[in-house]
Scaffold this active site. Structure first.
Site, mmCIF file in Angstrom:
data_model
loop_
_atom_site.group_PDB
_atom_site.id
_atom_site.type_symbol
_atom_site.label_atom_id
_atom_site.label_comp_id
_atom_site.label_asym_id
_atom_site.label_seq_id
_atom_site.Cartn_x
_atom_site.Cartn_y
_atom_site.Cartn_z
ATOM 1 N N SER A 490 -2.093 31.676 -10.266
ATOM 2 C CA SER A 490 -2.365 31.536 -11.697
ATOM 3 C C SER A 490 -2.176 30.094 -12.178
ATOM 4 O O SER A 490 -2.953 29.217 -11.818
ATOM 5 C CB SER A 490 -1.480 32.524 -12.471
ATOM 6 O OG SER A 490 -1.929 32.700 -13.777
ATOM 7 N N ASP A 501 -9.255 18.108 -8.136
ATOM 8 C CA ASP A 501 -10.536 17.720 -8.722
ATOM 9 C C ASP A 501 -10.522 16.285 -9.246
ATOM 10 O O ASP A 501 -11.539 15.580 -9.163
ATOM 11 C CB ASP A 501 -10.910 18.674 -9.859
ATOM 12 C CG ASP A 501 -11.331 20.044 -9.357
ATOM 13 O OD1 ASP A 501 -11.637 20.158 -8.151
ATOM 14 O OD2 ASP A 501 -11.340 21.000 -10.149
ATOM 15 N N LYS A 515 -5.407 34.296 -8.010
ATOM 16 C CA LYS A 515 -5.336 35.027 -9.290
ATOM 17 C C LYS A 515 -5.915 34.128 -10.376
ATOM 18 O O LYS A 515 -5.244 33.276 -10.931
ATOM 19 C CB LYS A 515 -3.885 35.395 -9.592
ATOM 20 C CG LYS A 515 -3.603 35.915 -10.999
ATOM 21 C CD LYS A 515 -4.207 37.272 -11.253
ATOM 22 C CE LYS A 515 -3.621 37.925 -12.499
ATOM 23 N NZ LYS A 515 -3.851 37.199 -13.748
#
Length: 724
Positions: A490, A501, A515
């Site tokens: 999460s 990224d 998740k």
């Protein structure tokens, strides 16, 4: 005529029960059809009372069906195909190991398979309740049979045959009839007896343990409630949309709300039903169980004991009853007997004593350390920040307390301290971090970038919300490594994905949980519905759902990914991709990643610790791949002793690396493990080993390119380097 009545007529045979009275005998002959031996000596007056749906449940069913169809993230209608899937999921919930129902039962129940969907739309719960009542009756039959076998004497069981029993029957064929189920249950009892004999119990103790186990389950089968059937049925239905969508009965809703507030004193573990067992899903960071150190994710609880009392066997118990038994006053001790997650069968159990307490926010706080690495005459100082969860003291925040605690505030302070201490780089340890406050993940990314998007959230209407770091200030601009594992989920995945990224640092470890969905809890007229309404996406466009975050450099883990992780769950939402949002790319690792992996693999191939980890993973993998265990005493004993020797060999090899005296036997090893778990100041050698490797990767980065992942321009970087 109800399904249950039809099937009882079809399978009815003359009862061999002792006749306490004509009425009692007739009742038992109906309930105990298909028995091949005399009835056990139990309370013959007990009669199963079939449960029936209520008007409130029917109304709640209609509301659930509407919300699932029109507000869930997944666009899924109620069709004939879905009806069949609900049927299969419901049977899996009620008889997941296929030990109560026979193929004869399934053939007759299959007539309802195509009817469930249309009935669920309109609140017609009777088909689901008929299935539930039949399963309860079959459970009673099986437990009666088991008690009879035990009463006949354990010495009647033959442990010199070549018989085997399947470890996991979830995908096995249904046994054809009641006689085949009788044979299966004799094997199950033999397996349970063998397991306890190998743990040193005598036959009288084993007989007493098994009788208490089966009588406890039988008592609960007779006490089945309408709410049990409704919750099981609704969860099978809701689970078609995704595994995180579920129905909470009024009682379960109360427990859920208590757990969310962390206000109840207990052990700090999230539990769920797993067939007959209660399984540990997650440990709450900073909670008593996490601090004690022995209870692990995927352990199955088989008994619970209060201080000074005998253990209570909880196999077959309802989840809420097990939770109530584990709870208790602060500073009291509860003792759990568990089957460890890596155990091959029930012969391997462990007893864990945990002191109950509240989960305190300060014990979930981020912490720091510094490790020093000597490499070719040069010493690198690497800061390590461990974040157990993403937390925030919402009450203090709302009260206007300027010093309220939160993950971001604590990490900012720790980073400032590490910079003052002159570290060369920082390792962020997010292993076993199951997530928490979303805004904290967003703010934490902001400590490492100047500003920009951190995560995208898409709802069922395809509306995309972008969370941004609006603060241009940067707390730490140096090289960064993020450690993750399968239990990182999460909010942890949002942070790791954003760092990856942005090219702000390297992600090291194993694939994360996956998740990537957001749930909301919605009130019903009867209970609550937890429903998935949104999905997370990285700034690069890929979802964190199902796939998680794939590390740049992989480190193997002991965790069984076939059992733990989003991709191991039924009906999990798939991975997909949306448009990327503009974001800065601070550093391109493609020019150095091959060399980094080469150096990492070179260290690991020469590392005794890693060799031991690989050996242990291989050992655990082989145990997990076992589909059958022997019911021959000599074979089973030899296998048990081989497992114990391997455990002892691996443990002693680790001690030898540290220059410590080896353990003489497994009892000595387990006593030492208990002592270590009780000492909260000790650390896990594997964690240190992985953290050190994270530090070495950091040093590799610095050797290959001093500007690694810095957010500074080349001119700014040169000026900063000259000023040092």
């Amino acid at each position: 005529m109800a399904i249950a009545e039809k099937l009882m007529q079809r399978n009815a045979k003359p009862s061999r029960a002792r006749r306490v009275g004509a009425c009692t005998a007739l009742t038992l002959s109906l309930l105990m059809s298909g028995m091949s031996v005399a009835q056990a000596k139990i309370d013959d007056t007990a009669v199963y009372q079939p449960v029936a749906p209520t008007i409130d449940q029917a109304r709640a069913n209609i509301l659930i069906a509407r919300q699932l169809q029109f507000t869930h993230f997944r666009n899924l209608g109620i069709s004939d195909e879905l009806s069949g899937d609900v049927f299969d999921a419901y049977l899996k919930y009620l008889d997941g190991q296929r030990i109560y129902l026979s193929q004869q039962d399934i053939d007759l129940l299959a007539k309802a398979k195509s009817r469930l969907g249309s009935a669920l739309k309109t609140g017609q719960l009777q088909p689901g309740f008929e299935i539930y009542n039949l399963v309860q009756q079959r459970i009673i039959e099986r437990l009666q049979f088991a008690l009879n076998i035990i009463d006949n004497g354990l010495d009647e069981l033959d442990f010199n045959t070549d018989e085997r029993i399947r470890v996991d029957r979830s995908k096995a064929d249904w046994e054809p009839d009641q006689d085949a189920l009788d044979a299966l249950w004799i094997k199950r009892i033999k397996n349970a007896v063998l397991a306890q004999r190998l743990n040193g119990a005598d036959d009288d103790t084993i007989k007493d343990n098994l009788r208490r186990r089966y009588e406890g389950q039988l008592k609960r089968a007779y006490q089945a409630r309408s709410e049990d059937a409704f919750q099981a049925y609704m969860n099978a239905f809701a689970g078609m949309w995704d595994p995180h969508t579920s129905y909470f009965s009024p009682r379960t809703s109360e427990n859920f709300n208590i757990n969310m507030s962390l206000s109840l004193e207990g052990i700090g573990a999230v539990l769920q039903s797993d067939n007959e067992y209660t399984k540990v899903v997650r440990l709450v960071p900073g909670g008593p169980a996490a601090k004690q150190g022995q209870l692990q994710t995927a352990d199955r609880i088989i008994s619970v004991a209060q201080e000074g009392e005998k253990p209570v066997n909880v196999i077959g118990w309802r989840l809420d009853e097990v939770v109530d038994l584990i709870r208790g006053p602060r500073d009291s001790t509860v003792t759990l007997e568990v089957i460890p997650a890596n155990a091959t069968d029930e012969s391997v159990t462990r007893t864990i004593a945990i002191s109950r307490d509240e989960v305190k926010l300060e014990e979930q706080s981020a912490s720091k350390d510094i490790i020093e690495l000597d490499r070719s005459g040069e010493t690198y100082r690497v800061g390590v920040i461990t974040i157990p969860t993403f937390y925030a003291d919402f009450q203090a925040m709302q009260a206007g307390d300027p010093n309220y605690k939160s993950t971001t505030r604590d990490v900012r302070r720790l980073l400032d301290e590490l910079k003052e201490q002159g570290v060369d780089g920082v390792v962020m340890d997010l292993r076993n971090n199951g997530g928490g406050a979303l805004h904290e993940a967003n703010d934490l990314v902001g400590l490492f970038i100047d500003k920009g998007p951190t995560v995208q959230i898409r709802n069922a209407n395809n509306d995309v919300q972008i969370l941004n770091d609006e603060d241009p200030s940067v707390t730490y601009d140096g090289p960064l490594v993020v450690l993750v594992n399968r239990m990182s989920a999460s909010a942890s995945e949002i942070f790791a994905g954003a760092i990856q990224d942005y090219g702000r640092g390297l992600v090291v470890g194993s694939q994360t949980f996956g998740k990537g969905t957001v749930q909301a809890v919605r009130p019903l007229n009867h209970g609550q519905l937890k429903i998935t309404q949104s999905k997370f996406y990285r700034v690069s466009g890929g979802s964190t759902q199902h796939k998680g975050v794939i590390p740049d450099i992989e480190i193997p883990s002991r965790v069984d990914t076939s059992r733990i992780g989003e991709d191991a769950l039924d009906h999990a939402l798939p991975w997909d991709q949306i448009e990327a949002v503009p974001h800065t790319r601070y550093f391109d690792f493609t020019g150095v990643i091959d060399e980094l992996r080469k150096r990492h693999e070179g260290r690991f191939s020469a590392s005794p610790e890693f060799s031991l980890l690989e050996e242990e993973i291989e050992f655990l993998t082989k145990q997990r791949e076992m589909t059958y265990v022997s019911l021959n005493m000599d074979e089973r004993k030899a296998h048990h002793e081989q497992i114990e020797r391997t455990r002892l060999t691996i443990a002693n090899a680790r001690r030898e690396l540290r220059g410590e005296k080896p353990f003489k036997n497994l009892d000595e090893l387990e006593q030492w493990q208990d002592e270590q778990a009780a000492d909260l100041d000790t650390t896990d050698e594997e964690l240190d080993f992985v953290i050190r490797e994270g530090g070495h990767i950091m040093a590799d980065l610095l050797e290959l390119d001093q500007r690694t992942a810095s957010i500074l321009s080349p001119a700014q970087f040169a000026a900063k380097a000259a000023a040092r």
